[in-house]
Structures are given as C-alpha cells and as structure tokens.
Motif scaffolding. Sequence first.
Motif, PDB file in Angstrom:
ATOM      1  N   GLN A 130      30.394  28.739  11.790  1.00 52.85           N
ATOM      2  CA  GLN A 130      32.104  28.430  10.935  1.00 52.85           C
ATOM      3  C   GLN A 130      32.433  27.856  11.812  1.00 52.85           C
ATOM      4  OE1 GLN A 130      31.822  32.668  10.904  1.00 52.85           O
ATOM      5  NE2 GLN A 130      31.284  32.542   8.955  1.00 52.85           N
ATOM      6  N   LYS A 149      38.071  37.216   6.055  1.00 56.31           N
ATOM      7  CA  LYS A 149      36.402  37.681   5.743  1.00 56.31           C
ATOM      8  C   LYS A 149      36.663  38.405   4.734  1.00 56.31           C
ATOM      9  CE  LYS A 149      33.050  40.820   8.473  1.00 56.31           C
ATOM     10  NZ  LYS A 149      32.043  41.198   9.480  1.00 56.31           N
ATOM     11  N   SER A 183      32.263  41.051   0.728  1.00 59.49           N
ATOM     12  CA  SER A 183      30.439  40.436   1.302  1.00 59.49           C
ATOM     13  C   SER A 183      30.190  39.904   2.118  1.00 59.49           C
ATOM     14  CB  SER A 183      30.180  38.737  -0.072  1.00 59.49           C
ATOM     15  OG  SER A 183      31.192  37.813   0.545  1.00 59.49           O
ATOM     16  N   LEU A 229      31.210  36.794   3.305  1.00 58.50           N
ATOM     17  CA  LEU A 229      31.352  35.533   3.543  1.00 58.50           C
ATOM     18  C   LEU A 229      32.474  35.920   4.160  1.00 58.50           C
ATOM     19  CD1 LEU A 229      30.421  34.247   0.191  1.00 58.50           C
ATOM     20  CD2 LEU A 229      28.763  34.525   2.109  1.00 58.50           C
ATOM     21  N   ARG A 278      36.219  33.128   4.266  1.00 59.10           N
ATOM     22  CA  ARG A 278      37.345  31.720   3.568  1.00 59.10           C
ATOM     23  C   ARG A 278      38.065  31.614   4.388  1.00 59.10           C
ATOM     24  NH1 ARG A 278      41.601  33.170  -1.829  1.00 59.10           N
ATOM     25  NH2 ARG A 278      41.916  30.945  -2.051  1.00 59.10           N
ATOM     26  N   VAL A 336      35.018  28.175   1.147  1.00 53.42           N
ATOM     27  CA  VAL A 336      34.102  29.778   1.568  1.00 53.42           C
ATOM     28  C   VAL A 336      32.699  29.084   1.983  1.00 53.42           C
ATOM     29  CG1 VAL A 336      33.399  32.010   0.597  1.00 53.42           C
ATOM     30  CG2 VAL A 336      35.305  30.623  -0.743  1.00 53.42           C
ATOM     31  N   ASP A 385      29.016  31.140   4.704  1.00 47.41           N
ATOM     32  CA  ASP A 385      28.179  31.905   4.694  1.00 47.41           C
ATOM     33  C   ASP A 385      27.996  32.241   6.866  1.00 47.41           C
ATOM     34  OD1 ASP A 385      26.411  30.209   6.005  1.00 47.41           O
ATOM     35  OD2 ASP A 385      25.243  30.624   4.322  1.00 47.41           O
ATOM     36  N   GLU A 386      27.873  32.638   7.349  1.00 49.34           N
ATOM     37  CA  GLU A 386      27.890  32.362   8.590  1.00 49.34           C
ATOM     38  C   GLU A 386      26.829  31.579   9.634  1.00 49.34           C
ATOM     39  OE1 GLU A 386      27.734  35.037  13.037  1.00 49.34           O
ATOM     40  OE2 GLU A 386      28.544  34.793  10.518  1.00 49.34           O
ATOM     41  N   ALA A 408      29.394  28.391   0.231  1.00 55.86           N
ATOM     42  CA  ALA A 408      28.910  29.780  -0.508  1.00 55.86           C
ATOM     43  C   ALA A 408      29.532  30.616  -1.887  1.00 55.86           C
ATOM     44  CB  ALA A 408      27.957  30.877   0.697  1.00 55.86           C
ATOM     45  N   PRO A 434      31.651  33.177  -3.710  1.00 57.66           N
ATOM     46  CA  PRO A 434      32.525  34.153  -3.342  1.00 57.66           C
ATOM     47  C   PRO A 434      31.298  35.224  -4.454  1.00 57.66           C
ATOM     48  CG  PRO A 434      33.595  32.484  -3.701  1.00 57.66           C
ATOM     49  CD  PRO A 434      32.674  32.041  -4.317  1.00 57.66           C
ATOM     50  N   ASP A 451      35.406  39.643  -4.249  1.00 56.24           N
ATOM     51  CA  ASP A 451      35.756  39.213  -2.998  1.00 56.24           C
ATOM     52  C   ASP A 451      37.599  38.082  -3.288  1.00 56.24           C
ATOM     53  OD1 ASP A 451      34.018  39.198  -1.108  1.00 56.24           O
ATOM     54  OD2 ASP A 451      32.351  36.990  -1.763  1.00 56.24           O
TER      55      ASP A 451
END
Length: 292
Positions: free
Chosen positions: A223, A245, A248, A250, A252, A272, A274-275, A280, A282, A286
Amino acid sequence: MDWHPDSDEMQLARYPVSFATGTAASVKGRRSFRDRQRNDIEAELPGWPERGTFKVRRLPGRIGVQISHTLSGVFAVAWGILSELLGGGVTNPEPGRGKLEDRENEVADFPVMWADTQDTARGLPWQLDPSRRPHGYVSEIVLTTRRLVVLGSGTALWETPRGNIAAATAKRFSVGRRDFQVTFQDGSWARLTTNASPCTVELVGLLSGSHHRLSEAELSPAQRERLSSFASSLPADVARPVITKLPSGLVRVEFTLPGHGQGIVSESRGFVMDEAGQDAAPAPGDIEPSKA
C-alpha cells in the motif's frame, strides 16, 4: 483568522453542517426545538434571533406541498430531456429519500434539538439554523482526536469532548440521505445535515468507529508503494493525503489540490485499494450510504 486544532490533537474531518430540515409534506422546510417533554423551547434559548413559530401543516397545506413537489419533479425531468436533446447535460431531479424510520419525529414533528435546560444539545449555537443566520454565512463541524467543534465562518462557537458523544447515526429519511443524529452522554441529541451523503457517511463512521484515519506507517508495504507511485504524479508541494480505513477493510487515499477551473477552490484526487495495494471498488457503506 480561521480555526486550527491545537498542537496536541489531529483534525479528522471538517464539513459544512446545519440543523436538518423536514422533508415530509407536513414539516417540509421546517424544524422544531424541543425539551424531553416535547415542549417548544425556542423562546428559552438565550441570544437566539426570533423566528416564526413551528407548526405542522394540516391536510390542505400538505396537499399544496405535494402538488408543488410533483410539479417541480415534472419540470425537472422535462428540462433534463430537453437539455439532452439540445446537446447539453442532463439535469438530475432532487435526490430521493430513504425509508421512513421515525414517524413521530419525521412526519408528526421534526425536532432538530432534543434537550432539557442543562443538557449538552441545548448549548448548540443558533448559527446552525439556516433560517436564522445571515445569507452566505457558513457553519461547519470539525472532528478531532479530542473534541467535536462547531465553527461559524471559521470561528469556534461550541465544542464538546469526544467522550461526551454517546452515538452517531445516519438518518435515511432525508434528501440525499445527508442527515445524521448525534446523541450525547446525557441523552440529549441533535439532528444535523451535511452538504453531501459521503460527508455524512464518513463523519458518522469516524464518530461511531466504523471508519478510522491511518498514518502512512500503518499501511502495508504494498500500500505504501502504491501511495508513493500515485503521489509522484502530483505537484511536489501537495499536502499529505488523508488515509481512511473503511468498514470493508479497504483503504481510501485522498489528496486535496488547488482547483484550476473557474470558481473551483480545491479538488480531490485519490483511490481505494486493498491490502495488496491494488485498486478496489468500495463496498456499500464505505463511502456512499448503504441501501440496507
């Protein structure tokens, strides 16, 4: 001079805010201020400018409001069709409301302050009331790591510690689903509204704990790499991003840059992820209100 947080706290959110306004035909364009026995308390609020007495519309008035609303919708749709045929943009009618949740306080009455004499909500400033404040006056709500603050044109008007907030809830039965209720530890509450549903979703999430601000150090290596890559495409002097955070899981990332168009003060850019640092979509709740 504009308000800024103290050195020992961090600003988490700052949005325009007002007391909410009724949308059901019986209370459309109106709001009331009540004690816990549902008595009208406007005359008891010290220093508040006078305003016409709140009244729930009777049937003839409700019919008139409904006819006006229907005609406005018809004209908006007709104008949108005409604009599209002429090559212009489509005009969107006023956003709809969600499901009615509390008939007593959304149709039979519309209190935006529910408080007895010494209650926290009783101290909220009159500048939150659009029908009382001067034209062009801006009221804002600021959430920091220590407190909730109400500003009027950049000046602090009221504040309470974060620990005094018992709950924050989005209210579905509102235009654009922008209304929310803040309940204090003494049981008093206020119904407020922001200027956009994503602002309401984020503010309520930060107050209730479903949304969390993160530092860059709290991101995964992937990230941080994604963030660094995105930031390299922006001006070198851009402010540090706001990282959130989402419910969900995810993350932003949002940068604020000076606006370039006429009348545009600032603009947001972000994404946005993911790990793994991949883009991804939202999940509901979110950023926009959940349909549930």
